[in-house]
Design a protein around this motif. Structure first.
Motif, PDB file in Angstrom:
ATOM      1  N   LYS A   1      41.982   3.131 -20.620  1.00  0.00           N
ATOM      2  CA  LYS A   1      43.017   4.060 -20.158  1.00  0.00           C
ATOM      3  C   LYS A   1      42.565   4.810 -18.917  1.00  0.00           C
ATOM      4  O   LYS A   1      43.332   4.978 -17.951  1.00  0.00           O
ATOM      5  CB  LYS A   1      43.363   5.043 -21.276  1.00  0.00           C
ATOM      6  N   ALA A   2      41.307   5.237 -18.927  1.00  0.00           N
ATOM      7  CA  ALA A   2      40.782   5.974 -17.770  1.00  0.00           C
ATOM      8  C   ALA A   2      40.722   5.078 -16.532  1.00  0.00           C
ATOM      9  O   ALA A   2      41.006   5.519 -15.407  1.00  0.00           O
ATOM     10  CB  ALA A   2      39.395   6.520 -18.100  1.00  0.00           C
ATOM     11  N   LEU A   3      40.388   3.817 -16.709  1.00  0.00           N
ATOM     12  CA  LEU A   3      40.298   2.889 -15.581  1.00  0.00           C
ATOM     13  C   LEU A   3      41.669   2.574 -14.990  1.00  0.00           C
ATOM     14  O   LEU A   3      41.800   2.319 -13.791  1.00  0.00           O
ATOM     15  CB  LEU A   3      39.623   1.588 -16.031  1.00  0.00           C
ATOM     16  N   LEU A   4      42.695   2.614 -15.835  1.00  0.00           N
ATOM     17  CA  LEU A   4      44.029   2.215 -15.377  1.00  0.00           C
ATOM     18  C   LEU A   4      44.849   3.385 -14.834  1.00  0.00           C
ATOM     19  O   LEU A   4      45.867   3.166 -14.168  1.00  0.00           O
ATOM     20  CB  LEU A   4      44.793   1.549 -16.529  1.00  0.00           C
ATOM     21  N   GLU A   5      44.451   4.613 -15.112  1.00  0.00           N
ATOM     22  CA  GLU A   5      45.277   5.766 -14.744  1.00  0.00           C
ATOM     23  C   GLU A   5      45.528   5.839 -13.243  1.00  0.00           C
ATOM     24  O   GLU A   5      46.624   6.223 -12.810  1.00  0.00           O
ATOM     25  CB  GLU A   5      44.598   7.061 -15.230  1.00  0.00           C
ATOM     26  N   ALA A   6      44.539   5.498 -12.461  1.00  0.00           N
ATOM     27  CA  ALA A   6      44.681   5.644 -11.012  1.00  0.00           C
ATOM     28  C   ALA A   6      45.165   4.365 -10.344  1.00  0.00           C
ATOM     29  O   ALA A   6      45.141   4.263  -9.106  1.00  0.00           O
ATOM     30  CB  ALA A   6      43.336   6.069 -10.414  1.00  0.00           C
ATOM     31  N   ARG A   7      45.624   3.375 -11.110  1.00  0.00           N
ATOM     32  CA  ARG A   7      46.011   2.092 -10.509  1.00  0.00           C
ATOM     33  C   ARG A   7      47.392   1.697 -11.026  1.00  0.00           C
ATOM     34  O   ARG A   7      47.676   1.788 -12.224  1.00  0.00           O
ATOM     35  CB  ARG A   7      44.995   1.008 -10.859  1.00  0.00           C
ATOM     36  N   ASP A   8      48.255   1.274 -10.093  1.00  0.00           N
ATOM     37  CA  ASP A   8      49.572   0.805 -10.519  1.00  0.00           C
ATOM     38  C   ASP A   8      49.543  -0.710 -10.729  1.00  0.00           C
ATOM     39  O   ASP A   8      48.548  -1.382 -10.462  1.00  0.00           O
ATOM     40  CB  ASP A   8      50.642   1.187  -9.488  1.00  0.00           C
ATOM     41  N   LEU A   9      50.672  -1.241 -11.193  1.00  0.00           N
ATOM     42  CA  LEU A   9      50.742  -2.659 -11.549  1.00  0.00           C
ATOM     43  C   LEU A   9      50.484  -3.544 -10.341  1.00  0.00           C
ATOM     44  O   LEU A   9      49.788  -4.567 -10.431  1.00  0.00           O
ATOM     45  CB  LEU A   9      52.116  -2.967 -12.163  1.00  0.00           C
ATOM     46  N   GLU A  10      51.060  -3.186  -9.163  1.00  0.00           N
ATOM     47  CA  GLU A  10      50.878  -4.002  -7.968  1.00  0.00           C
ATOM     48  C   GLU A  10      49.409  -4.111  -7.579  1.00  0.00           C
ATOM     49  O   GLU A  10      48.931  -5.162  -7.151  1.00  0.00           O
ATOM     50  CB  GLU A  10      51.686  -3.423  -6.803  1.00  0.00           C
ATOM     51  N   ALA A  11      48.684  -3.002  -7.739  1.00  0.00           N
ATOM     52  CA  ALA A  11      47.258  -3.018  -7.404  1.00  0.00           C
ATOM     53  C   ALA A  11      46.493  -3.972  -8.312  1.00  0.00           C
ATOM     54  O   ALA A  11      45.548  -4.651  -7.882  1.00  0.00           O
ATOM     55  CB  ALA A  11      46.691  -1.610  -7.515  1.00  0.00           C
ATOM     56  N   LEU A  12      46.898  -4.046  -9.583  1.00  0.00           N
ATOM     57  CA  LEU A  12      46.223  -4.965 -10.511  1.00  0.00           C
ATOM     58  C   LEU A  12      46.503  -6.421 -10.154  1.00  0.00           C
ATOM     59  O   LEU A  12      45.627  -7.279 -10.226  1.00  0.00           O
ATOM     60  CB  LEU A  12      46.679  -4.683 -11.941  1.00  0.00           C
ATOM     61  N   VAL A  13      47.759  -6.687  -9.744  1.00  0.00           N
ATOM     62  CA  VAL A  13      48.133  -8.064  -9.386  1.00  0.00           C
ATOM     63  C   VAL A  13      47.333  -8.534  -8.184  1.00  0.00           C
ATOM     64  O   VAL A  13      46.900  -9.690  -8.111  1.00  0.00           O
ATOM     65  CB  VAL A  13      49.643  -8.154  -9.105  1.00  0.00           C
ATOM     66  N   ASP A  14      47.110  -7.651  -7.215  1.00  0.00           N
ATOM     67  CA  ASP A  14      46.419  -8.018  -5.978  1.00  0.00           C
ATOM     68  C   ASP A  14      44.908  -7.839  -6.055  1.00  0.00           C
ATOM     69  O   ASP A  14      44.205  -8.057  -5.056  1.00  0.00           O
ATOM     70  CB  ASP A  14      46.965  -7.170  -4.815  1.00  0.00           C
ATOM     71  N   ALA A  15      44.412  -7.433  -7.200  1.00  0.00           N
ATOM     72  CA  ALA A  15      42.968  -7.202  -7.331  1.00  0.00           C
ATOM     73  C   ALA A  15      42.207  -8.523  -7.195  1.00  0.00           C
ATOM     74  O   ALA A  15      42.718  -9.582  -7.578  1.00  0.00           O
ATOM     75  CB  ALA A  15      42.657  -6.558  -8.672  1.00  0.00           C
ATOM     76  N   PRO A  16      41.000  -8.494  -6.635  1.00  0.00           N
ATOM     77  CA  PRO A  16      40.214  -9.729  -6.496  1.00  0.00           C
ATOM     78  C   PRO A  16      39.786 -10.262  -7.859  1.00  0.00           C
ATOM     79  O   PRO A  16      39.712  -9.515  -8.845  1.00  0.00           O
ATOM     80  CB  PRO A  16      39.003  -9.283  -5.672  1.00  0.00           C
ATOM     81  N   GLU A  17      39.502 -11.551  -7.924  1.00  0.00           N
ATOM     82  CA  GLU A  17      39.056 -12.158  -9.164  1.00  0.00           C
ATOM     83  C   GLU A  17      37.648 -11.680  -9.507  1.00  0.00           C
ATOM     84  O   GLU A  17      36.863 -11.320  -8.629  1.00  0.00           O
ATOM     85  CB  GLU A  17      39.061 -13.685  -9.046  1.00  0.00           C
ATOM     86  N   MET A  18      37.346 -11.712 -10.784  1.00  0.00           N
ATOM     87  CA  MET A  18      36.013 -11.342 -11.253  1.00  0.00           C
ATOM     88  C   MET A  18      34.984 -12.305 -10.678  1.00  0.00           C
ATOM     89  O   MET A  18      35.186 -13.536 -10.670  1.00  0.00           O
ATOM     90  CB  MET A  18      35.999 -11.393 -12.784  1.00  0.00           C
ATOM     91  N   THR A  19      33.881 -11.797 -10.185  1.00  0.00           N
ATOM     92  CA  THR A  19      32.842 -12.630  -9.578  1.00  0.00           C
ATOM     93  C   THR A  19      31.535 -12.615 -10.366  1.00  0.00           C
ATOM     94  O   THR A  19      30.662 -13.450 -10.114  1.00  0.00           O
ATOM     95  CB  THR A  19      32.548 -12.167  -8.139  1.00  0.00           C
ATOM     96  N   ASP A  20      31.395 -11.696 -11.303  1.00  0.00           N
ATOM     97  CA  ASP A  20      30.187 -11.616 -12.120  1.00  0.00           C
ATOM     98  C   ASP A  20      30.209 -12.769 -13.128  1.00  0.00           C
ATOM     99  O   ASP A  20      31.030 -12.800 -14.046  1.00  0.00           O
ATOM    100  CB  ASP A  20      30.150 -10.273 -12.852  1.00  0.00           C
ATOM    101  N   ASP A  21      29.292 -13.748 -12.954  1.00  0.00           N
ATOM    102  CA  ASP A  21      29.306 -14.941 -13.801  1.00  0.00           C
ATOM    103  C   ASP A  21      29.100 -14.607 -15.270  1.00  0.00           C
ATOM    104  O   ASP A  21      29.717 -15.225 -16.150  1.00  0.00           O
ATOM    105  CB  ASP A  21      28.223 -15.923 -13.339  1.00  0.00           C
TER     106      ASP A  21
END
Length: 358
Positions: A322-342
């Motif tokens: 919840k704390a991680l998502l509070e400052a981010r809207d849906l569009e920001a999540l869609v455009d977020a880069p893919e996870m790179t940590d193997d």
């Protein structure tokens, strides 16, 4: 003839070639010598008669048909010339003679015979029956057939462009697979093994699982005794674990996983092999075992599951999320880069695999 149409046609054609059955144009009827026919050596089956028909074409023509039979039921004249190295004109004459004998037929008559609309190398022929192809093919002994396939594979590999090889990968691999036991030099064994592993990977993604597993076993044979093949062997184990399971060889799948674990060099690689086991055990309904191996794999990537109260852990994670998502809207999540940590990606795959089907 036992009522077999192919047998009857070939028998009549053989008699006609021997002039024991001929048409009399003056009397407008067929004639034959009954005593000569009675003395005719009987063939026990269709294949034997067809083999004689191939032999009667002569040694060079029979050899060309043997190469054609190695290519399949249908082939292009240019490809036949490429693998036989007997010359385009010799191949053309042999094929036309086989057409006259009823052993081959042009794929798109009459164009291939006239040569008016097709380039010579594009002429395409087919065996008139699979038993005809079988007869030409079986004129070679078993060892000779393996040697012939290996020769054809080598010539195709040498002559094809990278794009053509990619398009005809399974055909080329099929020839090497048939002659794999005859490949001796380290260099060629490595080169062909790499080619076979390419085909195995493609088979995995095209649902050709049984064929892919067969080729994989041939690749395993080639890798035996070679140096510096660790990466190829790990790739072999990954494919073996997947394909063996998909063709229903569950014990073999487990053995491939064990081989992979013994060859893995990092904890991440070990977790990747354990992922196979988690998914396979889940598919078989062995959820307790899948959970056990999943927990172990998560520990290998630094995401071990705590023994604390699950409800408390869930509440804590939900608060963090919840704390991680509070400052981010849906569009920001869609455009977020893919996870790179193997390791994080591996942990996510493992957690998804551990969710039982609903």
């Amino acid at each position: 003839t036992g009522g077999n149409p192919l047998f009857l046609i070939q028998l009549l054609a053989t008699l006609h070639r021997r002039d024991q059955l001929r048409f009399d144009p003056e009397e407008e009827r067929w004639t034959w010598e009954l005593d000569a026919l009675r003395d005719l050596e009987a063939s026990q089956n269709v294949l034997e008669l067809l083999e004689r028909s191939v032999t009667n074409l002569g040694d060079e023509l029979a050899e060309i048909l043997q190469y054609a039979a190695s290519l399949g039921t249908t082939f292009e004249l240019g490809r036949l010339e490429m693998v036989s190295e007997l010359g385009l004109e010799a191949c053309r004459k042999a094929c036309l003679a086989a057409v006259d004998a009823g052993l081959l037929a042009p794929v798109e008559p009459p164009e291939p015979l006239s040569g008016e609309k097709l380039g010579l190398r594009e002429w395409r022929f087919r065996f008139t029956h699979d038993r005809v192809q079988q007869a030409a093919y079986h004129q070679l002994g078993e060892g000779e057939r393996a040697q012939r396939h290996l020769m054809v594979g080598r010539r195709l590999l040498e002559a094809l462009t990278p794009e053509e090889l990619d398009h005809e990968l399974f055909e080329v691999v099929g020839h090497f697979d048939a002659g794999v036991e005859l490949i001796e030099t380290q260099e060629e064994r490595r080169r062909v093994a790499e080619l076979l592993l390419r085909a195995v990977k493609r088979a995995r993604h095209s649902a050709a699982w049984a064929e892919g597993y067969h080729v994989l076993l041939a690749a395993e044979t080639l890798l035996e005794g070679l140096d510096d093949t660790e990466e190829m062997e790990r790739a072999l184990c990954h494919s073996g674990a997947t394909l063996a399971f998909l063709v229903g060889r569950f014990d073999a799948a487990d053995q491939w996983i064990e081989q992979g674990l013994s060859r893995a060099e990092t904890d991440l690689e070990r977790a990747m092999f354990l992922e196979h086991r988690v998914r396979q055990y889940s598919s078989l309904g062995r959820y307790a075992e899948a959970k056990q191996w999943g927990w172990r794999a998560l520990e290998l990537v630094g995401r071990g599951i705590s023994d604390a109260d699950p409800s408390q852990l869930l509440a804590e994670e939900l608060e963090t999320l919840k704390a991680l998502l509070e400052a981010r809207d849906l569009e920001a999540l869609v455009d977020a880069p893919e996870m790179t940590d193997d390791e994080a990606r591996m942990a996510l795959r493992l957690l998804c695999a551990l969710i039982p089907p609903q």
